[in-house]
Design an enzyme around this catalytic site. Structure first.
Site, PDB file in Angstrom:
ATOM      1  N   TYR A 138      28.866  43.363  40.310  1.00 31.21           N
ATOM      2  CA  TYR A 138      28.562  43.368  38.880  1.00 31.21           C
ATOM      3  C   TYR A 138      27.565  44.469  38.553  1.00 31.21           C
ATOM      4  O   TYR A 138      26.413  44.446  38.996  1.00 31.21           O
ATOM      5  CB  TYR A 138      28.020  42.009  38.442  1.00 31.21           C
ATOM      6  CG  TYR A 138      29.129  41.047  38.084  1.00 31.21           C
ATOM      7  CD1 TYR A 138      29.809  41.167  36.879  1.00 31.21           C
ATOM      8  CD2 TYR A 138      29.518  40.049  38.960  1.00 31.21           C
ATOM      9  CE1 TYR A 138      30.842  40.313  36.555  1.00 31.21           C
ATOM     10  CE2 TYR A 138      30.549  39.181  38.645  1.00 31.21           C
ATOM     11  CZ  TYR A 138      31.204  39.317  37.438  1.00 31.21           C
ATOM     12  OH  TYR A 138      32.228  38.471  37.124  1.00 31.21           O
ATOM     13  N   LYS A 191      35.333  39.436  52.125  1.00 32.68           N
ATOM     14  CA  LYS A 191      36.486  40.320  52.299  1.00 32.68           C
ATOM     15  C   LYS A 191      36.112  41.390  53.317  1.00 32.68           C
ATOM     16  O   LYS A 191      36.305  42.596  53.111  1.00 32.68           O
ATOM     17  CB  LYS A 191      36.885  40.931  50.943  1.00 32.68           C
ATOM     18  CG  LYS A 191      38.260  41.601  50.933  1.00 32.68           C
ATOM     19  CD  LYS A 191      39.401  40.655  51.205  1.00 32.68           C
ATOM     20  CE  LYS A 191      40.745  41.376  51.090  1.00 32.68           C
ATOM     21  NZ  LYS A 191      41.869  40.532  51.571  1.00 32.68           N
ATOM     22  N   ASP A 224      41.041  36.046  49.425  1.00 32.27           N
ATOM     23  CA  ASP A 224      42.415  35.777  49.007  1.00 32.27           C
ATOM     24  C   ASP A 224      42.965  34.530  49.691  1.00 32.27           C
ATOM     25  O   ASP A 224      43.700  33.743  49.078  1.00 32.27           O
ATOM     26  CB  ASP A 224      43.317  36.985  49.263  1.00 32.27           C
ATOM     27  CG  ASP A 224      43.094  37.629  50.614  1.00 32.27           C
ATOM     28  OD1 ASP A 224      42.089  37.318  51.272  1.00 32.27           O
ATOM     29  OD2 ASP A 224      43.927  38.465  51.023  1.00 32.27           O
ATOM     30  N   ASP A 248      32.544  34.132  40.765  1.00 34.59           N
ATOM     31  CA  ASP A 248      32.915  33.975  39.359  1.00 34.59           C
ATOM     32  C   ASP A 248      34.390  33.601  39.240  1.00 34.59           C
ATOM     33  O   ASP A 248      34.768  32.659  38.532  1.00 34.59           O
ATOM     34  CB  ASP A 248      32.624  35.284  38.628  1.00 34.59           C
ATOM     35  CG  ASP A 248      32.642  35.137  37.109  1.00 34.59           C
ATOM     36  OD1 ASP A 248      32.795  34.003  36.621  1.00 34.59           O
ATOM     37  OD2 ASP A 248      32.503  36.167  36.433  1.00 34.59           O
ATOM     38  N   ASP A 252      36.073  29.618  38.385  1.00 34.91           N
ATOM     39  CA  ASP A 252      36.958  29.354  37.246  1.00 34.91           C
ATOM     40  C   ASP A 252      38.266  28.719  37.713  1.00 34.91           C
ATOM     41  O   ASP A 252      38.796  27.799  37.066  1.00 34.91           O
ATOM     42  CB  ASP A 252      37.256  30.649  36.486  1.00 34.91           C
ATOM     43  CG  ASP A 252      36.142  31.023  35.514  1.00 34.91           C
ATOM     44  OD1 ASP A 252      35.072  30.389  35.576  1.00 34.91           O
ATOM     45  OD2 ASP A 252      36.344  31.943  34.699  1.00 34.91           O
TER      46      ASP A 252
END
Length: 361
Positions: A138, A191, A224, A248, A252
């Site tokens: 971010y 990752k 993933d 984030d 969700d």
């Protein structure tokens, strides 16, 4: 009465859109729960952001609001609608991001669980995502000055992710403590296969920290694979710890699997301060219509009370947090819900039902 009689000061920031309605609801539930637990009512400090602050102070997040928050341990923040601000007020991070950065609220704790009475794609989901909240991908949070995004030419845009050992260590400790108090399982989400330096550091530091918590079952997964695992078998997860952007997105997804973004709670915290902030947005189309779902912010407020109760070893405040959690669950189980969950209750009616149930044992 000792610590249980300690009065607390809490900031109250209504924000934009449905913010005033859900913040008023959260305040009412907190007041009732503290009274039911035998604790003094909080001293509420009203502070503006967003459109109200622009009208009053000429800017969406005035320095007077930030200065007042300096003296508070905790506050409730309503959603903001910075996309609707005039262009001159959209420069820089939105109010929520600015507050998180100003006060170093490095941990974003986002639980996701299914409730009886709410149709959930994953009825066995009961997990917590611990999101590192200060750096990562971010741009508005990972630089001391300036932005992590830049364009060397008109046709090229670039972004820099920042990962530091210190930030990895403190979020890993936060997640490990939480896992130890729950079912004892932690999943480190990264990752590292394609980002070996940044995500590799995140994974490795989290593994090092977790090794200091005997009894924890520790695993790590690529982000993933975790997204697929959440859809396939969400009940197998307990606590996840991950980077900012990944957290984030995954939170969700987990919220929708639990039934709705409207029931998703969130706490942003450091070791010294905490901010209750629901995951959902300002929903301007619903503003002023008494139709907003207040559950996300009610449960976020309960998280804030629990954080304060643990910090001060205050059984009354801890009891009030438990009462809110139980009252929300009992209200939903009774078939009472707002329209987004298929119910008929207004915001005010749902709030009244929860307030009534916080007094029940």
């Amino acid at each position: 009465m000792g610590a249980a009689a300690r009065s607390i000061r809490l900031g109250l920031i209504e924000g934009d859109g449905i913010g005033p309605e859900v913040v008023v609801s959260a305040r009412a539930v907190v007041d009732e729960a503290l009274a039911a637990a035998g604790s003094p009512a909080p001293e509420w400090v009203h502070l503006p952001i967003g459109h109200a602050a622009i009208a009053e102070c000429g800017e969406p997040i005035p320095e007077s609001t930030l200065s007042a928050l300096e003296g508070l341990e905790g506050w409730i923040l309503g959603p903001h609608d910075n996309a609707s601000y005039a262009p001159e007020h959209r420069i820089g991070p939105p109010p929520g991001g600015a507050i998180r950065k100003r006060f170093g609220l490095y941990a974003n704790i986002r639980p996701a669980r299914a409730f009886e009475g709410v149709r959930a794609p994953a009825p066995d989901i009961d997990l917590v995502i611990v999101r590192e909240n200060s750096e990562g991908f971010y741009a508005d949070r990972n630089m001391f000055a300036g932005s992590g995004e830049f364009g060397p030419t008109p046709d090229v845009a670039m972004s820099v992710a920042v990962i530091t050992r210190g930030a990895c260590e403190r979020i890993a400790h936060e997640a490990c403590r939480l896992a130890a108090a729950r079912r004892g399982r932690i999943t480190i989400v990264h990752k590292a296969n394609v980002l070996p330096m940044t995500m590799g550091m995140f994974r490795d530091v989290c593994l090092e920290v977790a090794a200091g918590y005997p009894g924890l079952r520790v695993g790590d997964e690529h982000v993933d694979a975790t997204a697929a695992g959440l859809v396939r078998a969400p009940g197998t997860y307990d606590v996840m710890v991950t980077e900012n952007l990944f957290g984030d997105i995954l939170s969700d997804l987990a919220a929708e699997l639990s039934g709705s973004l409207g029931v998703a709670a969130s706490l942003n915290c450091s070791a010294e301060q905490a901010m209750a902030q629901a995951v959902h947005g300002a929903a301007p189309a619903l503003a002023g219509r008494n139709r907003a779902n207040p559950i996300g912010l009610q449960l976020s407020a309960a998280m804030l009370l629990r954080w304060l109760g643990l910090r001060h070893d205050d059984p009354g405040v801890l009891g009030a947090a438990d009462r809110i959690d139980r009252a929300v669950a009992a209200t939903l189980a009774a078939g009472i819900a707002t329209a987004d969950l298929g119910g008929l209750a207004s915001t005010a009616e749902f709030t009244e039902q929860v307030c009534a149930r916080v007094h029940r044992r």
